[in-house]
Design an enzyme around this catalytic site. Sequence first.
Site, PDB file in Angstrom:
ATOM      1  N   GLU A  51       0.870  -1.177   0.000  1.00 30.48           N
ATOM      2  CA  GLU A  51       0.000   0.000   0.000  1.00 30.48           C
ATOM      3  C   GLU A  51       0.909   1.230   0.000  1.00 30.48           C
ATOM      4  O   GLU A  51       1.771   1.358   0.888  1.00 30.48           O
ATOM      5  CB  GLU A  51      -0.910   0.010   1.225  1.00 30.48           C
TER       6      GLU A  51
ATOM      7  N   ARG B 163       5.315 -12.251  10.607  1.00 30.79           N
ATOM      8  CA  ARG B 163       5.847 -10.940  10.252  1.00 30.79           C
ATOM      9  C   ARG B 163       7.149 -10.696  11.015  1.00 30.79           C
ATOM     10  O   ARG B 163       7.482 -11.418  11.963  1.00 30.79           O
ATOM     11  CB  ARG B 163       4.836  -9.836  10.557  1.00 30.79           C
TER      12      ARG B 163
ATOM     13  N   LYS C 180       3.898   1.488   9.890  1.00 33.62           N
ATOM     14  CA  LYS C 180       3.968   2.736   9.124  1.00 33.62           C
ATOM     15  C   LYS C 180       3.165   3.843   9.811  1.00 33.62           C
ATOM     16  O   LYS C 180       3.558   5.013   9.772  1.00 33.62           O
ATOM     17  CB  LYS C 180       3.465   2.505   7.699  1.00 33.62           C
TER      18      LYS C 180
END
Length: 553
Positions: free
Chosen positions: A33, A259, A269
């Site tokens: 994204e 992750r 982020k």
Amino acid sequence: MIKKNKNNFIKKIITHDLKTKKFTYIKTRFPPEPNGYLHLGHAKAICLNFGIARDYQGHCNLRFDDTNPDKTKIKYIKSIKSDIQWLGFKWNGKTRYTSEYFEILYEYAIQLINKNLAYVDLLDKTKIREYRGTLTLPGKNSPYRNHTIQKNIILFEKMKKGQFKSGSACLRAKIDMNSNSMIMRDPVLYRIIFTPHETSKNSWYIYPTYDFSHCISDAIENITHSLCTLEFSDNRKIYDWIIKNLNIKHVPHQYEYSRLHLEYSILSKRKLQILINNKIIENWDDPRIPTISGLRKRGYTAQSIINFCEKIGITKQENIIELSLLESCIRQELNNTAPRRMAVLNPIKVVIINFPINHVEKLIVPNHPTRPELGTRTLLFTQELYIDRNDFSEKDNPNYKRLTLHQEVRLRYAYIIKVQKIEKDSNDNIINIFCTYDNSTLGKQPKNRIINGVIHWVSLTYSYTAEFRIYNKLFNIKNPENEKKFLNYINTTSLIIKKGFIESNINKNNLPCTYQFEREGYFYIESIKDNNLIFNQITTLKDKNKNDHNHKK
């Protein structure tokens, strides 16, 4: 040279799929994204997706998930593409965008409505959340859930034309409000956003959610293995539900892996943006944060990041990776490749009183202690020098392998010196150390003399002024990601700027470049500011007291 990924559970699945003819080719995708810069977690995903495509002679698409115009920025798209290329990977064909499929996605949404599997809900966000229930309480149906198919088609068209206010209507899948899985309680498929899109401008007022667009985009692109991190495990249920209930020929499958969690670091982020907004860090490329751009600015190489991703591997087990593992990857590389130089970060002046005034002695020294192919350089030895302030003490101590009032020391690649007197200012600070040198000790070890160590130095006359940026951990706790008030744990000394000197054997016209400063660490020179060389510390030496034989007598 990019190393191949070791076998992991995902590669075992792929190998089995090929062997059983489930697929005759392999196609992955990297779907970021564009709402921020890439970080180490993304580097792990890049190495996995592009690495699998490489190892199985397949393809990996780059597809930007630009379904939220409030967050999508062209500058992020550019930085992401740059980071992937810098890491040494190349995506298949053109750059893809989910926005390219908006028309197709809209038609698939109509298909779900026509199958009575989607409806327009006129509840606001608060009510939707309330009706969804909790982990222990079932949800309840929206009063708009049983609108006719025709009514939903009309309402959805009105949404598309921008005839509803933002947040006043959305399209939801009609699944099961009593499901044990919260994500299956009629998830939202489309929402209204009036912000102009970076590429499609004002063509659309409705935008698909990730859950709706991602699986369909995978199917459109014939992705065989859609690889996500573990927080998307529940999303696989809606992923499979959408694919199953649409007229889609190609059926991709989603697999999840753990992750990346890095100690003393933030990878979110959203939280990184908070650090920027609060001016705790300068930007997305601040060398104190583990964004790919930040690591590159600090001096990390692409290969060191790839090696790090290789070492941490691909598993389903969640754990926190030690920062030392990342540092060891760059140390291992730079120990073999970085030329050596001497730099004084906390300078104090030394005057060799028995060395001829204005005389300059040339010393030929190696650029690397074990790699003669890297050549030699010339050091200029003069009467006035700089040494590090920490390398002198007025008190004698046999455990202090430095210069004292009564302990001799060798200057690296040069002579043994001995203190004769010191000069202090009115505040009792030492400003000059007056020494004598033994001109018979160049390259020789005198017998029956105890020399307490070897220290680095630079000529006062033949040196450049420099700024040294020393980076420490940004946070004082190992796992700041778990803290709601993570700003309370900022390390106020995460950046220390020192003014000093570097030997003049630095090519100012050959930037950027990396050096090991003997006894100090690895540094990356990125720029020159106000005629000062700016050095970013990449990492410290493994053992400052024993690196490169700096303290051998």
